[in-house]
Design a protein around this motif. Structure first.
Motif, PDB file in Angstrom:
ATOM      1  N   LYS A 125      -1.306  -1.235  45.139  1.00  0.00           N
ATOM      2  CA  LYS A 125      -1.511  -1.298  46.587  1.00  0.00           C
ATOM      3  C   LYS A 125      -2.637  -2.298  46.902  1.00  0.00           C
ATOM      4  CE  LYS A 125      -3.141   1.654  50.358  1.00  0.00           C
ATOM      5  NZ  LYS A 125      -4.575   1.317  50.220  1.00  0.00           N
ATOM      6  N   GLU A 129      -2.075  -5.962  48.870  1.00  0.00           N
ATOM      7  CA  GLU A 129      -2.702  -6.310  50.147  1.00  0.00           C
ATOM      8  C   GLU A 129      -3.151  -7.762  50.171  1.00  0.00           C
ATOM      9  OE1 GLU A 129      -5.531  -3.139  50.351  1.00  0.00           O
ATOM     10  OE2 GLU A 129      -3.998  -1.717  51.047  1.00  0.00           O
ATOM     11  N   LYS A 135       5.127  -5.409  54.094  1.00  0.00           N
ATOM     12  CA  LYS A 135       6.192  -4.471  53.727  1.00  0.00           C
ATOM     13  C   LYS A 135       6.037  -3.989  52.272  1.00  0.00           C
ATOM     14  CE  LYS A 135      10.152  -2.300  54.134  1.00  0.00           C
ATOM     15  NZ  LYS A 135      10.120  -0.976  54.762  1.00  0.00           N
ATOM     16  N   GLU A 138       3.255  -1.535  52.097  1.00  0.00           N
ATOM     17  CA  GLU A 138       3.674  -0.285  52.746  1.00  0.00           C
ATOM     18  C   GLU A 138       4.555   0.560  51.811  1.00  0.00           C
ATOM     19  OE1 GLU A 138       6.827   0.265  56.161  1.00  0.00           O
ATOM     20  OE2 GLU A 138       5.241  -1.115  56.818  1.00  0.00           O
ATOM     21  N   LYS A 141       2.337   2.038  49.175  1.00  0.00           N
ATOM     22  CA  LYS A 141       1.502   3.086  49.777  1.00  0.00           C
ATOM     23  C   LYS A 141       2.295   4.398  49.946  1.00  0.00           C
ATOM     24  CE  LYS A 141      -1.415   3.948  53.786  1.00  0.00           C
ATOM     25  NZ  LYS A 141      -1.609   3.586  55.198  1.00  0.00           N
TER      26      LYS A 141
END
Lengths: 171, 171
Positions: A125, A129, A135, A138, A141
């Protein structure tokens, strides 16, 4: 995992390699779960493993979507860490008659698997970033949150089993 | 770990076996850390590994005290999980020239070690609250807190490195 094989020269290589590590790990976990479901004696624990098996299948689909979005080939790489963790978990092989001991060991084994996934998805994650699309971050996550929730559920099941044990010790 | 070898018949056997698992793991981690300290390029990361090496030594002493208080022989048992995790971490073998990639991989490796310790100490703390003395539970809790703090420190170091990367991508 071979993080430091010579084909890893930049952060993107590291990101893709770690994706492939957890992709392999998720497949191995998916294979290990039916046996854990079968062995769990508490209905609540059995149910939590069944739920996690469905989540694991969804997490594999999410990883396939991440590979696609990131434009790299979907494949796994060997991961000695998950192999070692599951080797311990797989030893849950019916040698123990006491149901409480069996469930306690299954929970401990499952939580070591969850923590491995939490650390890998946490790392991915962070890297996504910077390197991936919104997307991609996300999707990772979403899996990270599921793993953390599963770990919390297992802690609650274990705490209830502990209460029962404490009462039986006290009486 | 052999949780389900035939010599484990009750919760106390499981507790002692898991103590011996983490005792072995802590020794292996202690052996792995000097190499990680040596490879880390960021002074902050190097410092955090040095601090963790001293904590690991203290955690080994705490485990020895737990063995003594619990009245069982102090010894380790093989643990394929930590062997696999460290096999990955040990691959951090200087094949990568880029300092940022090297540190990122070292942080990921160290966090997978931390999470293994967090899950094992979390399990042991839970069991100690039923099976051990208050002092045993307290010793295990102290190590659990240190492991969680180390994981948080590594996350902060990684987040700062991410910020630097994001700025370099943006410029």
């Amino acid at each position: 995992m071979g993080w430091f094989s010579k084909d890893i020269t930049n952060m993107d290589d590291l990101f893709v390699h770690t994706l492939r590590d957890i992709y392999y790990a998720e497949h191995q976990i998916r294979r290990a779960l039916p046996d854990m479901i079968d062995k769990a004696t508490s209905p609540e624990l059995k149910q939590s493993f069944q739920t996690h098996m469905r989540e694991t299948e969804q997490q594999i689909v999410r990883l396939q979507e991440v590979f696609r979005l990131h434009g790299v080939e979907e494949k796994g790489v060997n991961c000695p860490a998950i192999d070692g963790i599951l080797e311990e978990a797989n030893e849950v092989a019916g040698e123990v008659d006491d149901k409480q001991v069996l469930d306690a060991a299954l929970i401990a084994a499952a939580q070591s698997v969850e923590h491995y996934e939490i650390t890998r998805y946490g790392t991915l994650k962070r890297w996504a970033e910077v390197l991936g699309t919104a997307k991609v971050a996300e999707l990772i996550k979403a899996s990270l949150q599921e793993e953390s929730q599963t770990d919390e559920i297992l802690t609650r099941i274990a705490a209830r089993a502990n209460e029962t044990e404490r009462e039986s010790v006290a009486t």
